[in-house]
Design a protein around this motif. Structure first.
Motif, PDB file in Angstrom:
ATOM      1  N   GLU B 170       0.828  -1.197   0.000  1.00  9.43           N
ATOM      2  CA  GLU B 170       0.000   0.000   0.000  1.00  9.43           C
ATOM      3  C   GLU B 170       0.871   1.258   0.000  1.00  9.43           C
ATOM      4  O   GLU B 170       0.631   2.197  -0.765  1.00  9.43           O
ATOM      5  N   TYR B 171       1.871   1.244   0.845  1.00  8.98           N
ATOM      6  CA  TYR B 171       2.786   2.372   0.968  1.00  8.98           C
ATOM      7  C   TYR B 171       3.450   2.703  -0.374  1.00  8.98           C
ATOM      8  O   TYR B 171       3.522   3.861  -0.785  1.00  8.98           O
ATOM      9  N   THR B 172       3.891   1.663  -1.064  1.00  2.00           N
ATOM     10  CA  THR B 172       4.606   1.854  -2.328  1.00  2.00           C
ATOM     11  C   THR B 172       3.708   2.499  -3.387  1.00  2.00           C
ATOM     12  O   THR B 172       4.142   3.370  -4.136  1.00  2.00           O
ATOM     13  N   LEU B 174       0.988   4.397  -2.801  1.00  2.00           N
ATOM     14  CA  LEU B 174       0.722   5.786  -2.405  1.00  2.00           C
ATOM     15  C   LEU B 174       1.916   6.678  -2.730  1.00  2.00           C
ATOM     16  O   LEU B 174       1.760   7.767  -3.293  1.00  2.00           O
ATOM     17  N   LYS B 175       3.094   6.210  -2.391  1.00  2.00           N
ATOM     18  CA  LYS B 175       4.325   6.950  -2.680  1.00  2.00           C
ATOM     19  C   LYS B 175       4.453   7.240  -4.169  1.00  2.00           C
ATOM     20  O   LYS B 175       4.892   8.313  -4.574  1.00  2.00           O
ATOM     21  N   LYS B 179       1.133  10.567  -2.923  1.00  2.00           N
ATOM     22  CA  LYS B 179       0.067  10.793  -1.948  1.00  2.00           C
ATOM     23  C   LYS B 179       0.566  10.678  -0.510  1.00  2.00           C
ATOM     24  O   LYS B 179       1.664  10.178  -0.263  1.00  2.00           O
ATOM     25  N   ASP B 180      -0.262  11.106   0.397  1.00  2.00           N
ATOM     26  CA  ASP B 180       0.082  11.079   1.811  1.00  2.00           C
ATOM     27  C   ASP B 180       0.155   9.644   2.339  1.00  2.00           C
ATOM     28  O   ASP B 180      -0.764   8.852   2.122  1.00  2.00           O
ATOM     29  N   THR B 181       1.248   9.316   3.029  1.00  2.00           N
ATOM     30  CA  THR B 181       1.420   7.951   3.526  1.00  2.00           C
ATOM     31  C   THR B 181       1.314   7.882   5.046  1.00  2.00           C
ATOM     32  O   THR B 181       1.547   6.818   5.626  1.00  2.00           O
ATOM     33  N   SER B 182       0.957   8.994   5.669  1.00  2.00           N
ATOM     34  CA  SER B 182       1.000   9.013   7.140  1.00  2.00           C
ATOM     35  C   SER B 182       0.006   8.021   7.740  1.00  2.00           C
ATOM     36  O   SER B 182       0.289   7.414   8.769  1.00  2.00           O
ATOM     37  N   VAL B 184      -0.914   5.111   6.534  1.00  2.00           N
ATOM     38  CA  VAL B 184      -0.328   3.767   6.461  1.00  2.00           C
ATOM     39  C   VAL B 184       0.749   3.597   7.526  1.00  2.00           C
ATOM     40  O   VAL B 184       0.859   2.532   8.149  1.00  2.00           O
ATOM     41  N   GLU B 185       1.515   4.627   7.746  1.00  2.00           N
ATOM     42  CA  GLU B 185       2.571   4.544   8.761  1.00  2.00           C
ATOM     43  C   GLU B 185       1.980   4.409  10.156  1.00  2.00           C
ATOM     44  O   GLU B 185       2.491   3.656  10.998  1.00  2.00           O
TER      45      GLU B 185
END
Lengths: 202, 202
Positions: B170-172, B174-175, B179-182, B184-185
């Motif tokens: 998911e992170y990859t 969005l990156k 897009k904002d990844t906060s 997911v973090e």
DNA sequence: ATTATACGCTAACGTTCGTTAGTTTTAAAT
DNA sequence: ATTTAAAACTAACGAACGTTAGCGTATAAT
């Protein structure tokens, strides 16, 4: 089960794209397989991109039918145990993925995710977001029914579903090489058992 | 940090392959970017396939250095709490993935997994198997040290790591779209907290 | 019976593909 | 200063690429 030409093109492209990727498959390769000339393909699709688009769109509407409608949830949840509910969901999903065309669509999503904004949208919105949202509601209802422990329902949704996605990735690769998938399936069962153990009120 | 021609080809191909896939990138496109003629590329790589192969091989050896050697584990595990250990691992991995070249390699693995047997091998063996095996040993040792509850260590490894893989997917994506990844973090942090809550002996 | 539509065909368009042969330039080793 | 090796270049190969124009034929609607 006899297919018209447009359907033949669709399923041939589905098969080839899922093995070689969109850019790795030519119009000539598709039409050769279908048994028509290249030019004839353009009687059915405006261009190559439109074939991929129709595949992704199809998957979208197909996948949207897998989850039971939320208004039916209360009825279902009240008359079954948590274990029954989760295992029924598991069976449904397994059945959904036993259709090899769906596995091919899943593969195409993986392969084309960085080339196609639509593929990314399907992964993020239709697969991840929709599934997590559905499960969040389920777990909230189960908490309200006092059937599971009152953890954060969204966290529970993620803890339940995200291992399933990873296991599916592994499963798809093994299947592609015709390798044995029984260990992955066992792990999936273990995961569900572990999750039940954690959330069930004893 | 000045690169020789071979390195320029390597990193240019890495970048382009990670966006468009191997089949979607031409030798002409790579050499145009590097600033040499097509024919000059063949002074450094025998053919197009060899460029991809060198990328995958590099990732392999690079990733193998991320996990601490097993013989150092006892020392580490004894002097730190479970929480410290897992969060340190999390920080390490995050740092590893902050290098954009590693993100690109991760993307290539996803894109090429069904076209390249080597990509499949790296995913299954180096990413999944090695990581799970490492964690299995960790959790076994933590159980022996009476620091966590005696669940099946392999199950624990999967419960811990597989959500991480999905979150990374998911992170990859969005990156990729900037897009904002906060969120997911945050979810990753929540996952670790939830896991700790489950396994810790109180 | 005529017309319209769907869908196949042939032939070709200009472009791009990966790769090679052969030659010249560059820079280090003698 | 001469030799040598690496790495750039020019030029081109045949093959494959996506797509189009135009034509023939079969089927269905009028």
């Amino acid at each position: 089960m006899t297919l018209n030409t447009k359907e033949k093109i669709f399923y041939t492209a589905l098969d080839l794209f899922s093995k070689k990727g969109f850019s790795g498959v030519s119009i000539r390769e598709i039409t050769r397989e279908v048994g028509i000339k290249e030019s004839s393909l353009y009687n059915h699709f405006a261009n190559k991109d439109e074939i991929l688009e129709s595949i992704l769109t199809y998957f979208r509407s197909d996948f949207s039918k897998t989850l039971p409608p939320i208004e039916m949830l209360d009825a279902i949840l009240q008359k079954s145990t948590v274990e029954e509910f989760l295992k029924a969901g598991h069976r449904n999903f397994k059945q959904f993925m036993e259709d090899e065309n769906r596995v091919k669509m899943w593969r195409i999503l993986q392969i084309e995710q960085f080339r196609s904004p639509l593929a990314r949208e399907v992964i993020l919105e239709d697969l991840f977001k929709t599934t997590i949202h559905f499960l969040e509601i389920v777990f909230q209802k189960l908490i309200d029914l006092n059937k599971i422990r009152p953890y954060n329902p969204k966290t529970l949704a993620i803890e339940y579903q995200y291992p399933v996605f990873s296991l599916l990735t592994e499963y798809t690769i093994l299947k592609f090489d015709g390798k044995d998938t029984s260990e992955v399936e066992t792990r999936l069962d273990n995961h569900i058992d572990f999750f039940l153990e954690i959330v069930t009120i004893k």
